[in-house]
Write a protein that holds these residues in place. Structure first.
Motif, PDB file in Angstrom:
ATOM      1  N   SER A  73       0.831  -1.210   0.000  1.00  0.00           N
ATOM      2  CA  SER A  73       0.000   0.000   0.000  1.00  0.00           C
ATOM      3  C   SER A  73       0.866   1.261   0.000  1.00  0.00           C
ATOM      4  O   SER A  73       0.547   2.238  -0.676  1.00  0.00           O
ATOM      5  N   ALA A  74       1.963   1.248   0.738  1.00  0.00           N
ATOM      6  CA  ALA A  74       2.866   2.403   0.741  1.00  0.00           C
ATOM      7  C   ALA A  74       3.465   2.601  -0.649  1.00  0.00           C
ATOM      8  O   ALA A  74       3.517   3.726  -1.161  1.00  0.00           O
ATOM      9  N   PHE A  75       3.906   1.501  -1.273  1.00  0.00           N
ATOM     10  CA  PHE A  75       4.453   1.631  -2.627  1.00  0.00           C
ATOM     11  C   PHE A  75       3.407   2.149  -3.604  1.00  0.00           C
ATOM     12  O   PHE A  75       3.690   3.045  -4.402  1.00  0.00           O
ATOM     13  N   LEU A  76       2.200   1.618  -3.548  1.00  0.00           N
ATOM     14  CA  LEU A  76       1.151   2.061  -4.468  1.00  0.00           C
ATOM     15  C   LEU A  76       0.817   3.539  -4.272  1.00  0.00           C
ATOM     16  O   LEU A  76       0.556   4.261  -5.243  1.00  0.00           O
ATOM     17  N   PHE A  77       0.822   4.000  -3.030  1.00  0.00           N
ATOM     18  CA  PHE A  77       0.590   5.417  -2.748  1.00  0.00           C
ATOM     19  C   PHE A  77       1.619   6.272  -3.469  1.00  0.00           C
ATOM     20  O   PHE A  77       1.285   7.187  -4.222  1.00  0.00           O
ATOM     21  N   PHE A  78       2.907   5.987  -3.229  1.00  0.00           N
ATOM     22  CA  PHE A  78       3.962   6.798  -3.827  1.00  0.00           C
ATOM     23  C   PHE A  78       4.018   6.627  -5.340  1.00  0.00           C
ATOM     24  O   PHE A  78       4.136   7.615  -6.078  1.00  0.00           O
ATOM     25  N   ALA A  79       3.937   5.411  -5.825  1.00  0.00           N
ATOM     26  CA  ALA A  79       4.032   5.163  -7.266  1.00  0.00           C
ATOM     27  C   ALA A  79       2.903   5.858  -8.024  1.00  0.00           C
ATOM     28  O   ALA A  79       3.118   6.408  -9.104  1.00  0.00           O
ATOM     29  N   HIS A  80       1.704   5.831  -7.465  1.00  0.00           N
ATOM     30  CA  HIS A  80       0.567   6.478  -8.119  1.00  0.00           C
ATOM     31  C   HIS A  80       0.841   7.969  -8.343  1.00  0.00           C
ATOM     32  O   HIS A  80       0.686   8.481  -9.452  1.00  0.00           O
ATOM     33  N   PHE A  81       1.259   8.645  -7.307  1.00  0.00           N
ATOM     34  CA  PHE A  81       1.490  10.087  -7.426  1.00  0.00           C
ATOM     35  C   PHE A  81       2.748  10.413  -8.222  1.00  0.00           C
ATOM     36  O   PHE A  81       2.756  11.345  -9.030  1.00  0.00           O
ATOM     37  N   TRP A  82       3.822   9.662  -8.004  1.00  0.00           N
ATOM     38  CA  TRP A  82       5.070   9.953  -8.697  1.00  0.00           C
ATOM     39  C   TRP A  82       4.955   9.756 -10.203  1.00  0.00           C
ATOM     40  O   TRP A  82       5.505  10.527 -10.974  1.00  0.00           O
TER      41      TRP A  82
END
Length: 157
Positions: A73-82
């Motif tokens: 979930s942390a990766f998906l949060f950052f990857a989505h925005f980045w």
């Protein structure tokens, strides 16, 4: 699909202070996501799997599945925005953007590289981010490994 950003001549490398501010803001958002995920995980363990209250959190499968959900979930949060606009919510507040060296949005692979190396950077007592103070281009370890850079955007007029 990568998009090319505008205002490339008006940006400058982000310093440590701004980055830490954005990291704190984003850390609180990720913490909120983790609270929701933990509550959902607990509901599944108790209601679907019917694990007794005194057994919750004792099994290896329970611990590993929750940790995996939190990491993903942390990766998906950052990857989505980045990968979309180059900015997480914390980065927007501090007028920061992550981009490729030629001014485009980053790829999913670059986001994964940044995420993994950020973990190593923090685990090394923050050395990967303190590196900004010594690098001429103000790059952190995640920037160097992923071939990206974090820039400060000018104020809107």
């Amino acid at each position: 699909m990568q998009r090319r950003f505008d205002q490339l001549d008006d940006v400058w490398p982000a310093g440590l202070g701004r980055r830490l501010g954005a990291m704190l803001y984003d850390g609180l958002l990720v913490l909120a996501i983790w609270i929701v995920i933990t509550a959902l995980h607990l509901a599944v363990v108790r209601l679907v799997l019917e694990v007794p209250a005194e057994q919750v959190g004792l099994g290896l499968a329970q611990v590993l599945s929750l940790r995996l959900l939190m990491a993903v979930s942390a990766f998906l949060f950052f990857a989505h925005f980045w990968t979309r606009g180059g900015m997480t919510l914390g980065m927007q507040a501090w007028r920061l953007r992550v981009q490729t060296l030629d001014g485009c949005s980053i790829t999913s692979f670059q986001a994964l590289q940044r995420f993994l190396v950020a973990g190593v950077s923090l685990a090394a007592f923050g050395l990967g981010y303190l590196w900004i103070l010594f690098d001429d281009e103000k790059r952190s370890w995640p920037d160097i490994v992923s071939g990206t850079r974090v820039v400060v955007l000018p104020k809107r007029r």
